[in-house]
Scaffold this motif. Structure first.
Motif, PDB file in Angstrom:
ATOM      1  N   GLU A  95       0.828  -1.202   0.000  1.00 49.81           N
ATOM      2  CA  GLU A  95       0.000   0.000   0.000  1.00 49.81           C
ATOM      3  C   GLU A  95       0.864   1.256   0.000  1.00 49.81           C
ATOM      4  O   GLU A  95       0.541   2.244  -0.677  1.00 49.81           O
ATOM      5  CB  GLU A  95      -0.942  -0.011   1.205  1.00 49.81           C
ATOM      6  N   ASP A 102      -3.452   1.555 -13.495  1.00 45.66           N
ATOM      7  CA  ASP A 102      -4.710   0.907 -13.108  1.00 45.66           C
ATOM      8  C   ASP A 102      -4.526  -0.180 -12.060  1.00 45.66           C
ATOM      9  O   ASP A 102      -5.407  -0.388 -11.228  1.00 45.66           O
ATOM     10  CB  ASP A 102      -5.381   0.303 -14.353  1.00 45.66           C
ATOM     11  N   HIS A 103      -3.410  -0.914 -12.105  1.00 49.80           N
ATOM     12  CA  HIS A 103      -3.192  -2.016 -11.179  1.00 49.80           C
ATOM     13  C   HIS A 103      -1.759  -2.015 -10.668  1.00 49.80           C
ATOM     14  O   HIS A 103      -0.841  -1.557 -11.355  1.00 49.80           O
ATOM     15  CB  HIS A 103      -3.449  -3.377 -11.845  1.00 49.80           C
ATOM     16  N   SER A 122      -1.478  -6.997  -4.197  1.00 53.26           N
ATOM     17  CA  SER A 122      -2.088  -6.613  -5.465  1.00 53.26           C
ATOM     18  C   SER A 122      -3.334  -5.776  -5.203  1.00 53.26           C
ATOM     19  O   SER A 122      -3.868  -5.760  -4.095  1.00 53.26           O
ATOM     20  CB  SER A 122      -2.466  -7.853  -6.294  1.00 53.26           C
ATOM     21  N   THR A 123      -3.774  -5.091  -6.251  1.00 47.43           N
ATOM     22  CA  THR A 123      -4.964  -4.240  -6.146  1.00 47.43           C
ATOM     23  C   THR A 123      -6.130  -4.809  -6.953  1.00 47.43           C
ATOM     24  O   THR A 123      -7.102  -4.110  -7.218  1.00 47.43           O
ATOM     25  CB  THR A 123      -4.642  -2.822  -6.657  1.00 47.43           C
ATOM     26  N   PHE A 124      -6.078  -6.081  -7.334  1.00 50.63           N
ATOM     27  CA  PHE A 124      -7.099  -6.683  -8.179  1.00 50.63           C
ATOM     28  C   PHE A 124      -8.369  -7.001  -7.405  1.00 50.63           C
ATOM     29  O   PHE A 124      -8.313  -7.319  -6.212  1.00 50.63           O
ATOM     30  CB  PHE A 124      -6.579  -7.983  -8.798  1.00 50.63           C
ATOM     31  N   ASP A 125      -9.504  -6.947  -8.118  1.00 48.56           N
ATOM     32  CA  ASP A 125     -10.730  -7.461  -7.525  1.00 48.56           C
ATOM     33  C   ASP A 125     -10.715  -8.986  -7.668  1.00 48.56           C
ATOM     34  O   ASP A 125      -9.757  -9.566  -8.197  1.00 48.56           O
ATOM     35  CB  ASP A 125     -11.979  -6.833  -8.163  1.00 48.56           C
ATOM     36  N   HIS A 126     -11.776  -9.651  -7.245  1.00 45.99           N
ATOM     37  CA  HIS A 126     -11.789 -11.114  -7.210  1.00 45.99           C
ATOM     38  C   HIS A 126     -11.560 -11.731  -8.580  1.00 45.99           C
ATOM     39  O   HIS A 126     -10.720 -12.623  -8.752  1.00 45.99           O
ATOM     40  CB  HIS A 126     -13.122 -11.609  -6.641  1.00 45.99           C
ATOM     41  N   ASP A 127     -12.292 -11.278  -9.598  1.00 46.03           N
ATOM     42  CA  ASP A 127     -12.173 -11.861 -10.931  1.00 46.03           C
ATOM     43  C   ASP A 127     -10.812 -11.569 -11.541  1.00 46.03           C
ATOM     44  O   ASP A 127     -10.222 -12.423 -12.206  1.00 46.03           O
ATOM     45  CB  ASP A 127     -13.287 -11.334 -11.841  1.00 46.03           C
ATOM     46  N   GLU A 128     -10.322 -10.352 -11.353  1.00 43.20           N
ATOM     47  CA  GLU A 128      -9.005  -9.992 -11.873  1.00 43.20           C
ATOM     48  C   GLU A 128      -7.907 -10.813 -11.199  1.00 43.20           C
ATOM     49  O   GLU A 128      -6.937 -11.217 -11.847  1.00 43.20           O
ATOM     50  CB  GLU A 128      -8.749  -8.503 -11.659  1.00 43.20           C
ATOM     51  N   HIS A 129      -8.070 -11.087  -9.919  1.00 43.43           N
ATOM     52  CA  HIS A 129      -7.074 -11.851  -9.176  1.00 43.43           C
ATOM     53  C   HIS A 129      -6.931 -13.261  -9.744  1.00 43.43           C
ATOM     54  O   HIS A 129      -5.817 -13.814  -9.786  1.00 43.43           O
ATOM     55  CB  HIS A 129      -7.459 -11.913  -7.696  1.00 43.43           C
TER      56      HIS A 129
END
Length: 272
Positions: A28, A41-42, A59-66
């Motif tokens: 962070e 973006d990420h 990481s800064t991904f949401d669930h699907d991106e992860h």
């Protein structure tokens, strides 16, 4: 984009005076510092140790991106990633993906089958080798709709790279023990720099010679026959002969089928 000095100072304030930080706290702090300097973006931070499966630190991904960027990547596609190979070479600095990618990477089956799922216009990585034999890679990503990083922003990232490297070496410690509970650091360091887990597991039982296995791995990474020939010191025609022999032995006729066999056998090797 002008530098957000106030945001930059706030990012520094989140870790100044702290002797230790968790993965999330460090990630962070890095994200906030980069956000004050450039647009992206990420963010994702991976630790690489030889040919072992990389560890995601932040990481800064949401669930699907992860699932795409981390979970699926760790199953096996990382072995074909230019960032992975650069980390194994223990190169230090900040690089654009296109600087590191083989000459046919963006037309390779790996790129078409996996990398395009990320929807990225560009990825830039800070590569920081540590004293433990680990390379920490901090990636900034921009999606297609935002476009690549401008030259001015990349220049700024190069200037801040020494600070990022110092932060990693101070806060990202004792990572080696997180890769293997049984292998000592000395054993990991004893592995030859060119050794590849794929040579031992993916092509086992498929009756490929060591040279053939190496060539098809380079093909899957995105190297042309000309690039492979230069890399191995052999004629382009010899590379093509090896490729034809591999396709004949495996009973296939396309790189799509080759990648399918690669991933299938990778999964089988990982479960053994």
């Amino acid at each position: 984009m002008s530098v957000n000095v106030e945001g930059l100072f706030a990012a520094f304030g989140s870790f100044v005076g702290s002797n230790t930080l968790t993965d999330g706290e460090f990630g962070e702090a890095f994200r906030r510092m980069m956000q004050a300097l450039v647009r992206f973006d990420h963010v994702v931070v991976f630790a690489y140790c030889g040919s072992e499966r990389p560890i995601d630190l932040y990481s800064t991904f949401d669930h699907d991106e992860h699932i795409v960027f981390v979970s699926l990547y760790q199953v096996g596609p990382y072995l074909l990633d230019p960032f992975y190979h650069t980390a194994r070479e223990r190169r230090e600095g900040v690089f654009r993906m296109r600087e590191l990618a083989p000459d046919r990477f963006f037309s390779s089956e790996y790129y078409r089958s996996y990398y395009v799922q990320t929807g990225l216009a560009e990825e830039i990585g800070f590569f920081v080798p540590t004293s433990e034999g680990i390379t920490v890679v901090l990636s900034l990503m921009r999606r297609e709709e935002r476009g690549p990083f401008p030259a001015t922003e990349f220049s700024l990232l190069r200037k801040v790279e020494p600070l990022v490297a110092a932060m990693v070496r101070h806060y990202c410690v004792r990572l080696a023990q997180r890769f293997s509970g049984t292998a000592s650091r000395s054993r990991r360091r004893a592995k030859p720099a060119g050794a590849s887990r794929t040579a031992a597991t993916v092509w086992r039982g498929l009756k490929l010679s060591a040279r053939e296995a190496l060539i098809v791995e380079l093909v899957l990474q995105g190297h042309s026959s000309e690039s492979i020939g230069l890399k191995l010191g052999i004629a382009t025609g010899t590379v093509k002969v090896h490729r034809r022999n591999v396709y004949r032995k495996l009973g296939i006729s396309s790189q799509t089928q080759l990648l399918s066999i690669y991933l299938k056998n990778l999964e089988m090797g990982a479960s053994m």
